[in-house]
Design a protein around this motif. Structure first.
Motif, PDB file in Angstrom:
ATOM      1  N   LEU A 101      47.585  44.354  30.182  1.00 19.03           N
ATOM      2  CA  LEU A 101      46.700  44.762  29.101  1.00 19.03           C
ATOM      3  C   LEU A 101      46.330  43.590  28.211  1.00 19.03           C
ATOM      4  O   LEU A 101      45.276  43.595  27.559  1.00 19.03           O
ATOM      5  N   ALA A 102      47.192  42.564  28.164  1.00 14.22           N
ATOM      6  CA  ALA A 102      46.866  41.368  27.385  1.00 14.22           C
ATOM      7  C   ALA A 102      45.704  40.613  28.027  1.00 14.22           C
ATOM      8  O   ALA A 102      44.832  40.084  27.336  1.00 14.22           O
ATOM      9  N   VAL A 103      45.692  40.577  29.356  1.00 19.07           N
ATOM     10  CA  VAL A 103      44.590  39.911  30.054  1.00 19.07           C
ATOM     11  C   VAL A 103      43.304  40.702  29.882  1.00 19.07           C
ATOM     12  O   VAL A 103      42.234  40.144  29.620  1.00 19.07           O
ATOM     13  N   ASP A 104      43.387  41.990  30.015  1.00 23.28           N
ATOM     14  CA  ASP A 104      42.237  42.874  29.887  1.00 23.28           C
ATOM     15  C   ASP A 104      42.750  44.248  29.481  1.00 23.28           C
ATOM     16  O   ASP A 104      43.556  44.838  30.219  1.00 23.28           O
ATOM     17  N   PRO A 105      42.372  44.748  28.286  1.00 20.85           N
ATOM     18  CA  PRO A 105      41.233  44.340  27.468  1.00 20.85           C
ATOM     19  C   PRO A 105      41.557  43.481  26.238  1.00 20.85           C
ATOM     20  O   PRO A 105      40.668  43.148  25.477  1.00 20.85           O
ATOM     21  N   MET A 166      42.711  49.538  39.132  1.00 19.39           N
ATOM     22  CA  MET A 166      43.626  48.598  39.747  1.00 19.39           C
ATOM     23  C   MET A 166      43.136  48.275  41.153  1.00 19.39           C
ATOM     24  O   MET A 166      42.645  49.154  41.869  1.00 19.39           O
ATOM     25  N   TYR A 167      43.287  47.015  41.562  1.00 15.67           N
ATOM     26  CA  TYR A 167      42.811  46.562  42.863  1.00 15.67           C
ATOM     27  C   TYR A 167      43.962  45.957  43.662  1.00 15.67           C
ATOM     28  O   TYR A 167      44.888  45.368  43.104  1.00 15.67           O
ATOM     29  N   VAL A 168      43.846  46.068  44.979  1.00 13.41           N
ATOM     30  CA  VAL A 168      44.795  45.425  45.884  1.00 13.41           C
ATOM     31  C   VAL A 168      44.272  44.028  46.194  1.00 13.41           C
ATOM     32  O   VAL A 168      43.075  43.840  46.449  1.00 13.41           O
ATOM     33  N   ILE A 169      45.149  43.028  46.135  1.00 12.67           N
ATOM     34  CA  ILE A 169      44.776  41.696  46.598  1.00 12.67           C
ATOM     35  C   ILE A 169      45.617  41.361  47.825  1.00 12.67           C
ATOM     36  O   ILE A 169      46.816  41.656  47.877  1.00 12.67           O
ATOM     37  N   VAL A 242      52.443  35.712  51.568  1.00  9.37           N
ATOM     38  CA  VAL A 242      53.725  36.404  51.418  1.00  9.37           C
ATOM     39  C   VAL A 242      53.561  37.911  51.499  1.00  9.37           C
ATOM     40  O   VAL A 242      54.376  38.609  52.104  1.00  9.37           O
ATOM     41  N   GLY A 243      52.508  38.441  50.882  1.00 10.38           N
ATOM     42  CA  GLY A 243      52.317  39.881  50.883  1.00 10.38           C
ATOM     43  C   GLY A 243      51.135  40.288  50.038  1.00 10.38           C
ATOM     44  O   GLY A 243      50.367  39.442  49.569  1.00 10.38           O
ATOM     45  N   ALA A 244      51.001  41.589  49.826  1.00 10.03           N
ATOM     46  CA  ALA A 244      49.928  42.154  49.014  1.00 10.03           C
ATOM     47  C   ALA A 244      50.448  42.435  47.615  1.00 10.03           C
ATOM     48  O   ALA A 244      51.658  42.507  47.384  1.00 10.03           O
ATOM     49  N   SER A 245      49.525  42.619  46.674  1.00  8.11           N
ATOM     50  CA  SER A 245      49.932  42.996  45.326  1.00  8.11           C
ATOM     51  C   SER A 245      48.843  43.843  44.690  1.00  8.11           C
ATOM     52  O   SER A 245      47.743  43.995  45.252  1.00  8.11           O
ATOM     53  N   LEU A 246      49.155  44.380  43.537  1.00 10.37           N
ATOM     54  CA  LEU A 246      48.252  45.265  42.807  1.00 10.37           C
ATOM     55  C   LEU A 246      48.003  44.664  41.431  1.00 10.37           C
ATOM     56  O   LEU A 246      48.954  44.353  40.710  1.00 10.37           O
ATOM     57  N   LEU A 247      46.728  44.506  41.067  1.00  9.73           N
ATOM     58  CA  LEU A 247      46.381  43.869  39.803  1.00  9.73           C
ATOM     59  C   LEU A 247      45.191  44.585  39.169  1.00  9.73           C
ATOM     60  O   LEU A 247      44.365  45.175  39.877  1.00  9.73           O
ATOM     61  N   PRO A 248      45.053  44.506  37.832  1.00  5.95           N
ATOM     62  CA  PRO A 248      43.838  45.011  37.183  1.00  5.95           C
ATOM     63  C   PRO A 248      42.643  44.144  37.563  1.00  5.95           C
ATOM     64  O   PRO A 248      42.800  43.023  38.063  1.00  5.95           O
ATOM     65  N   ALA A 249      41.438  44.652  37.287  1.00 12.19           N
ATOM     66  CA  ALA A 249      40.211  44.039  37.793  1.00 12.19           C
ATOM     67  C   ALA A 249      40.080  42.566  37.450  1.00 12.19           C
ATOM     68  O   ALA A 249      39.761  41.743  38.320  1.00 12.19           O
ATOM     69  N   SER A 250      40.318  42.201  36.205  1.00 16.00           N
ATOM     70  CA  SER A 250      40.089  40.814  35.800  1.00 16.00           C
ATOM     71  C   SER A 250      41.037  39.859  36.514  1.00 16.00           C
ATOM     72  O   SER A 250      40.629  38.787  36.973  1.00 16.00           O
ATOM     73  N   MET A 251      42.308  40.238  36.641  1.00 13.80           N
ATOM     74  CA  MET A 251      43.274  39.377  37.321  1.00 13.80           C
ATOM     75  C   MET A 251      43.001  39.348  38.821  1.00 13.80           C
ATOM     76  O   MET A 251      43.138  38.301  39.470  1.00 13.80           O
ATOM     77  N   ALA A 252      42.597  40.483  39.390  1.00 18.03           N
ATOM     78  CA  ALA A 252      42.269  40.519  40.805  1.00 18.03           C
ATOM     79  C   ALA A 252      41.031  39.666  41.090  1.00 18.03           C
ATOM     80  O   ALA A 252      40.965  38.974  42.112  1.00 18.03           O
ATOM     81  N   SER A 253      40.053  39.688  40.192  1.00 13.97           N
ATOM     82  CA  SER A 253      38.842  38.881  40.368  1.00 13.97           C
ATOM     83  C   SER A 253      39.173  37.397  40.359  1.00 13.97           C
ATOM     84  O   SER A 253      38.619  36.617  41.144  1.00 13.97           O
ATOM     85  N   ASP A 254      40.076  36.999  39.474  1.00 11.82           N
ATOM     86  CA  ASP A 254      40.493  35.589  39.440  1.00 11.82           C
ATOM     87  C   ASP A 254      41.160  35.199  40.760  1.00 11.82           C
ATOM     88  O   ASP A 254      40.929  34.103  41.286  1.00 11.82           O
ATOM     89  N   ALA A 255      41.986  36.098  41.294  1.00  8.68           N
ATOM     90  CA  ALA A 255      42.635  35.815  42.576  1.00  8.68           C
ATOM     91  C   ALA A 255      41.596  35.719  43.693  1.00  8.68           C
ATOM     92  O   ALA A 255      41.703  34.878  44.586  1.00  8.68           O
ATOM     93  N   ALA A 256      40.565  36.575  43.629  1.00  8.45           N
ATOM     94  CA  ALA A 256      39.521  36.550  44.652  1.00  8.45           C
ATOM     95  C   ALA A 256      38.747  35.240  44.610  1.00  8.45           C
ATOM     96  O   ALA A 256      38.350  34.705  45.656  1.00  8.45           O
ATOM     97  N   LEU A 257      38.520  34.700  43.419  1.00 13.54           N
ATOM     98  CA  LEU A 257      37.824  33.424  43.302  1.00 13.54           C
ATOM     99  C   LEU A 257      38.613  32.295  43.951  1.00 13.54           C
ATOM    100  O   LEU A 257      38.040  31.279  44.371  1.00 13.54           O
ATOM    101  N   ARG A 258      39.921  32.480  44.054  1.00 14.92           N
ATOM    102  CA  ARG A 258      40.786  31.469  44.672  1.00 14.92           C
ATOM    103  C   ARG A 258      40.981  31.715  46.159  1.00 14.92           C
ATOM    104  O   ARG A 258      41.705  30.975  46.812  1.00 14.92           O
ATOM    105  N   GLY A 259      40.359  32.759  46.686  1.00 18.01           N
ATOM    106  CA  GLY A 259      40.407  32.991  48.123  1.00 18.01           C
ATOM    107  C   GLY A 259      41.093  34.259  48.572  1.00 18.01           C
ATOM    108  O   GLY A 259      41.077  34.580  49.761  1.00 18.01           O
TER     109      GLY A 259
END
Length: 300
Positions: A101-105, A166-169, A242-259
């Motif tokens: 929640l600190a990351v978003d919103p 929440m999104y799966v990365i 290593v595996g999958a994880s679950l993140l809110p949209a903003s954190m998942a989007s940052d991970a997606a930008l990294r591949g």
């Protein structure tokens, strides 16, 4: 009992000793020690065990921590209210928030808050467990908190925040799990998520609770490969395969930008947060923040 005595008392509590407390308060140690002894005489008992290495609270001292913290908070609020009436600016706002929640919103809300009140300093605390948010607001350690809706709010006042998806990365080379034919976007069913190797945060955190609920619904135990309290590690661990994880949209989007691969779940996993505070008047800074949170609800 004077304000300065309580400030010195809390400084010793927070710094674990008279020497470090005096240094933090920018006073001579004899002056601080004298003020504490005067307070102990007034209250009729010792507040600290004086140890060779620092100090420890007595039972009487432990009983004083909560009231002392709230008195200091109330004095700060009164001072801020007077400054507001006089047209002055400044002060400090203490917020405790779950990490996601600190990351978003929270970050975006603080951006609007800072533009409106640039002279107010903000201190954000990241607790280890969700329940610590409520405890720190109840005790007066922080005036405001952001906490997941699943956490019991006790007698705190609250305002509900907009829901988050929440999104799966997944690692870049993870097999394509499923295509949602309605939206033509990548998606993972909850049963598929429950069967994946998972990178998780510790028990008591919001995303861990969601994942455990997903696995319980699928009738299986989570396949945890890494558990870490260091949330900055999550995306690198996923990217390392290593595996999958679950993140809110903003954190998942940052991970997606990294591949990493960012996928929705079917059905969608949604969560809501709350801004919480103790009943009673808020400091001007805290009230201004709550007003921003309430106003955000009506934003398009």
């Amino acid at each position: 009992m004077e304000r300065r005595q309580l400030e010195y008392f809390m400084a010793v509590v927070e710094h674990g000793g008279f020497t470090t407390a005096a240094r933090a308060m920018h006073v001579a140690q004899p002056s601080l020690s004298h003020a504490i002894r005067a307070l102990e005489r007034e209250l009729g008992g010792s507040l600290f065990h004086r140890l060779p290495q620092g100090s420890a609270l007595t039972s009487a001292g432990e009983a004083l921590v909560g009231p002392a913290r709230q008195v200091l908070r109330d004095l700060s609020t009164a001072r801020s209210l007077v400054r507001e009436v006089l047209g002055l600016s400044g002060g400090r706002l203490d917020i405790v928030s779950q990490t996601t929640l600190a990351v978003d919103p929270l970050a975006l809300m603080l951006g609007r808050f800072h533009r409106a009140h640039p002279k107010v300093g903000v201190h954000v605390v990241d607790p280890e467990h969700s329940r610590d948010v409520v405890r720190m607001v109840e005790s007066g350690e922080c005036e405001l908190g952001l906490v997941d809706e699943a956490v019991a709010l006790s007698d705190l006042s609250s305002h509900e925040l907009p829901e988050q998806e929440m999104y799966v990365i997944l690692p870049p080379d993870h097999p394509h799990p499923q295509t949602d034919t309605d939206t033509d976007t990548d998606a993972v069913t909850l049963s598929e998520l429950a069967g994946m190797d998972l990178v998780v945060t510790p028990r008591g955190t919001a995303t861990r609770d969601i994942l455990e609920d997903v696995c319980a619904g699928a009738g299986t135990m989570p396949r945890i490969v890494v558990e870490t309290a260091h949330r900055a590690m999550i995306a690198p661990l996923v990217l390392a395969g290593v595996g999958a994880s679950l993140l809110p949209a903003s954190m998942a989007s940052d991970a997606a930008l990294r591949g990493a691969r960012m996928l929705s779940t079917r059905p969608r996993l949604l969560r809501r947060g709350h801004v919480v505070w103790r009943s009673g008047p808020l400091s001007p800074a805290a009230q201004a923040f709550v007003d921003i949170a309430v106003g955000q609800q009506s934003r398009p």
